[in-house]
Design a protein around this motif. Structure first.
Motif, PDB file in Angstrom:
ATOM      1  N   GLY A   1       0.811  -1.205   0.000  1.00 25.00           N
ATOM      2  CA  GLY A   1       0.000   0.000   0.000  1.00 25.00           C
ATOM      3  C   GLY A   1       0.848   1.260   0.000  1.00 25.00           C
ATOM      4  O   GLY A   1       0.391   2.325  -0.415  1.00 25.00           O
TER       5      GLY A   1
ATOM      6  N   ASP B   1      -6.612   0.763  -3.670  1.00 26.31           N
ATOM      7  CA  ASP B   1      -7.466   1.306  -2.607  1.00 26.31           C
ATOM      8  C   ASP B   1      -8.232   2.543  -3.077  1.00 26.31           C
ATOM      9  O   ASP B   1      -9.394   2.738  -2.719  1.00 26.31           O
ATOM     10  CB  ASP B   1      -6.613   1.624  -1.367  1.00 26.31           C
TER      11      ASP B   1
ATOM     12  N   GLY C   1      -7.815  -3.573  -2.183  1.00 26.04           N
ATOM     13  CA  GLY C   1      -7.070  -4.544  -2.978  1.00 26.04           C
ATOM     14  C   GLY C   1      -7.755  -5.887  -3.067  1.00 26.04           C
ATOM     15  O   GLY C   1      -8.004  -6.409  -4.160  1.00 26.04           O
TER      16      GLY C   1
ATOM     17  N   ASP D   1      -9.583  -7.639  -6.281  1.00 31.44           N
ATOM     18  CA  ASP D   1      -9.069  -8.960  -6.669  1.00 31.44           C
ATOM     19  C   ASP D   1     -10.236  -9.930  -6.870  1.00 31.44           C
ATOM     20  O   ASP D   1     -10.342 -10.621  -7.887  1.00 31.44           O
ATOM     21  CB  ASP D   1      -8.143  -9.450  -5.539  1.00 31.44           C
TER      22      ASP D   1
ATOM     23  N   GLY E   1       1.885  -6.592   0.477  1.00 34.21           N
ATOM     24  CA  GLY E   1       0.461  -6.903   0.511  1.00 34.21           C
ATOM     25  C   GLY E   1      -0.159  -7.210  -0.840  1.00 34.21           C
ATOM     26  O   GLY E   1      -0.996  -8.122  -0.963  1.00 34.21           O
TER      27      GLY E   1
ATOM     28  N   ASN F   1      -2.270 -10.769  -4.395  1.00 36.28           N
ATOM     29  CA  ASN F   1      -3.207 -10.703  -5.520  1.00 36.28           C
ATOM     30  C   ASN F   1      -3.129 -11.942  -6.417  1.00 36.28           C
ATOM     31  O   ASN F   1      -2.058 -12.298  -6.913  1.00 36.28           O
ATOM     32  CB  ASN F   1      -2.918  -9.436  -6.345  1.00 36.28           C
TER      33      ASN F   1
HETATM   34  O1  KG4 Z   1       2.104  -4.770   2.848  1.00 41.11           O
HETATM   35  P1  KG4 Z   1       0.799  -4.250   3.316  1.00 41.11           P
HETATM   36  O2  KG4 Z   1      -0.013  -5.121   4.244  1.00 41.11           O
HETATM   37  O3  KG4 Z   1       0.951  -2.856   4.011  1.00 41.11           O
HETATM   38  C1  KG4 Z   1       1.828  -1.860   3.520  1.00 41.11           C
HETATM   39  O4  KG4 Z   1       3.033  -1.927   3.838  1.00 41.11           O
HETATM   40  O5  KG4 Z   1       1.321  -1.019   2.743  1.00 41.11           O
HETATM   41  O6  KG4 Z   1      -0.057  -3.918   1.992  1.00 41.11           O
HETATM   42  C2  KG4 Z   1      -1.365  -3.409   2.066  1.00 41.11           C
HETATM   43  C3  KG4 Z   1      -1.856  -3.169   0.646  1.00 41.11           C
HETATM   44  C4  KG4 Z   1      -3.198  -2.452   0.576  1.00 41.11           C
HETATM   45  O7  KG4 Z   1      -3.107  -1.409  -0.366  1.00 41.11           O
HETATM   46  C5  KG4 Z   1      -4.146  -3.548   0.095  1.00 41.11           C
HETATM   47  O8  KG4 Z   1      -5.240  -3.045  -0.643  1.00 41.11           O
HETATM   48  C6  KG4 Z   1      -3.233  -4.385  -0.768  1.00 41.11           C
HETATM   49  O9  KG4 Z   1      -2.013  -4.419  -0.044  1.00 41.11           O
HETATM   50  N1  KG4 Z   1      -3.746  -5.745  -0.961  1.00 41.11           N
HETATM   51  C7  KG4 Z   1      -4.071  -6.260  -2.169  1.00 41.11           C
HETATM   52  C8  KG4 Z   1      -4.562  -7.568  -1.935  1.00 41.11           C
HETATM   53  N2  KG4 Z   1      -4.485  -7.810  -0.595  1.00 41.11           N
HETATM   54  C9  KG4 Z   1      -3.967  -6.679  -0.026  1.00 41.11           C
HETATM   55  N3  KG4 Z   1      -4.033  -5.715  -3.388  1.00 41.11           N
HETATM   56  C10 KG4 Z   1      -4.448  -6.475  -4.425  1.00 41.11           C
HETATM   57  N4  KG4 Z   1      -4.936  -7.718  -4.282  1.00 41.11           N
HETATM   58  C11 KG4 Z   1      -4.990  -8.314  -3.075  1.00 41.11           C
HETATM   59  N5  KG4 Z   1      -5.463  -9.561  -2.953  1.00 41.11           N
END
Ligand code: KG4
Ligand code: ZN
Length: 351
Positions: free
Chosen positions: A149, A179, A192, A196, A280, A284
């Motif tokens: 994110g 987001d 996200g 997905d 994160g 996906n």
């Molecule tokens: O790594 P993370 O938990 O936190 C940060 O360091 O930002 O990543 C969170 C991000 C969010 O923007 C969320 O929407 C995205 O990862 N995310 C996804 C999926 N699961 C989480 N984006 C796309 N598809 C997914 N399945």
């Protein structure tokens, strides 16, 4: 006084990790930098959902409430006492400053009270170190795509703890784009995982969106233009019939194509035959599938970690911390949290 169990002189033997950079309060105990004995994550998603994004002040308050119980739960889950811990690792940045300070202060207090060695860890290095917690981690050197994110970068990972950035986003992170699009359409938060899911039922060719910087010859990304293209598409199609699933699939396909093609290009440039995903957005489904296909076509090997290791957690911080502790790095007790990493990625206040 040195801790009696300051364990055969190896500060990386049993590391307590603490993470609080965004909206997850997390603690974990990791053995030998490789095996997570526990990993506790208290998510604030429900607190921030009504606002469609993380509210920094609210995040800090929730971290304050959660940090002590989460650390206790991590120790209990691993079946160890604080007296058995050999070293501490805490996220020092990048992230929300008020959030970071909660974890940092808690970890420093424990280190001081128990006379334990402590290191600060870059959240980004943590995401890469998460790969080391897998049963079958990728062998360095490899190319890593870190998509979250807050960040979108490609690294040449020479070794765990030694990564070179080859490219990064010049504006929004990929997860941020997910987001924002979800928010625009009122799909829910965080967007996200929702996009997905919706995209899986859509036609990725029905709605064509731009692929920013796909062929610009660099390893940098840009996602704010893609988000604006979705805003324009929505305005131009008010009152017209189209499936939200198709929009999600079209958007996702644009993001995934750019991420995949630049990661393969980076590996080729550096002569690397192994690839890994982190962060994160690496959860996906379409990204994992497209990367696996592209890697196979290029004769490369792809490692995609389980979802729990992709999203924010403290086991990854402890894993990165074990390497730093063993390298003799230490966090000064007066060292500050950093919202952004300085160029070169080095953390301040290290001795
Ligand atoms: O790594 P993370 O938990 O936190 C940060 O360091 O930002 O990543 C969170 C991000 C969010 O923007 C969320 O929407 C995205 O990862 N995310 C996804 C999926 N699961 C989480 N984006 C796309 N598809 C997914 N399945
Ligand atoms: Zn993260």
């Amino acid at each position: 006084m040195a801790n009696a169990l300051n364990n055969d002189g190896d500060p990386g033997r049993l590391v307590l990790g603490v993470e609080s950079s965004c909206d997850e309060t997390a603690a974990a105990v990791v053995e030998d930098g490789r095996r997570a004995l526990s990993s506790v994550v208290a998510s604030q998603v429900r607190d921030h959902a009504p606002f469609g994004g993380v509210v920094p002040e609210l995040a800090s308050r929730r971290h304050l409430e959660a940090v002590a119980p989460v650390i206790r739960a991590a120790l209990a889950g691993a079946g160890v006492t604080l007296g058995q811990i050999s070293g501490l690792a805490v996220t020092q940045g990048p992230g929300l400053i008020g959030s970071l300070l909660v974890g940092l202060s808690a970890a420093k207090a424990l280190a001081w009270a128990r006379d334990l060695p402590i290191v600060g860890v870059s959240h980004l290095e943590g995401h890469i170190a998460a790969l080391r917690l897998m049963d079958d981690p990728p062998a360095p050197p490899f190319a890593a795509l870190l998509v979250s994110g807050g960040h979108t970068s490609i690294y040449h990972v020479h070794d765990f703890g030694q990564m070179e950035e080859l490219g990064q986003t010049v504006d929004d992170a990929a997860g941020e784009a997910y987001d924002k699009v979800a928010k625009l359409y009122g799909l829910g938060y965080p967007g996200g995982v929702i996009i997905d899911r919706l995209a899986a039922g859509g036609d990725p060719t029905a709605i064509q969106l731009p692929r920013p910087r796909l062929r610009d010859g660099t390893l940098d990304f840009s996602f704010s233009g893609l988000k604006s293209a979705v805003v324009r598409f929505r305005q131009e199609h008010i009152g017209q019939n189209y499936r939200i699933e198709d929009l999600c699939a079209g958007f996702q396909e644009a993001v995934v194509e750019v991420l995949t093609s630049k990661t393969i290009a980076a590996a080729k440039q550096r002569g690397l035959t192994r690839l890994a995903l982190a962060g994160g957005v690496a959860a996906n489904q379409r990204l994992r599938q497209a990367m696996a296909q592209a890697a196979a076509a290029a004769g490369m090997e792809l490692t995609a970690p389980p979802v729990a290791l992709c999203t924010d957690n403290a086991a990854m911080i402890a894993a990165a911390g074990a390497i730093r502790l063993r390298a003799g790095l230490r966090l000064a007790l007066e060292a500050d949290a950093v919202s952004r990493l300085p160029r070169g990625g080095r953390l301040p206040g290290e001795a």
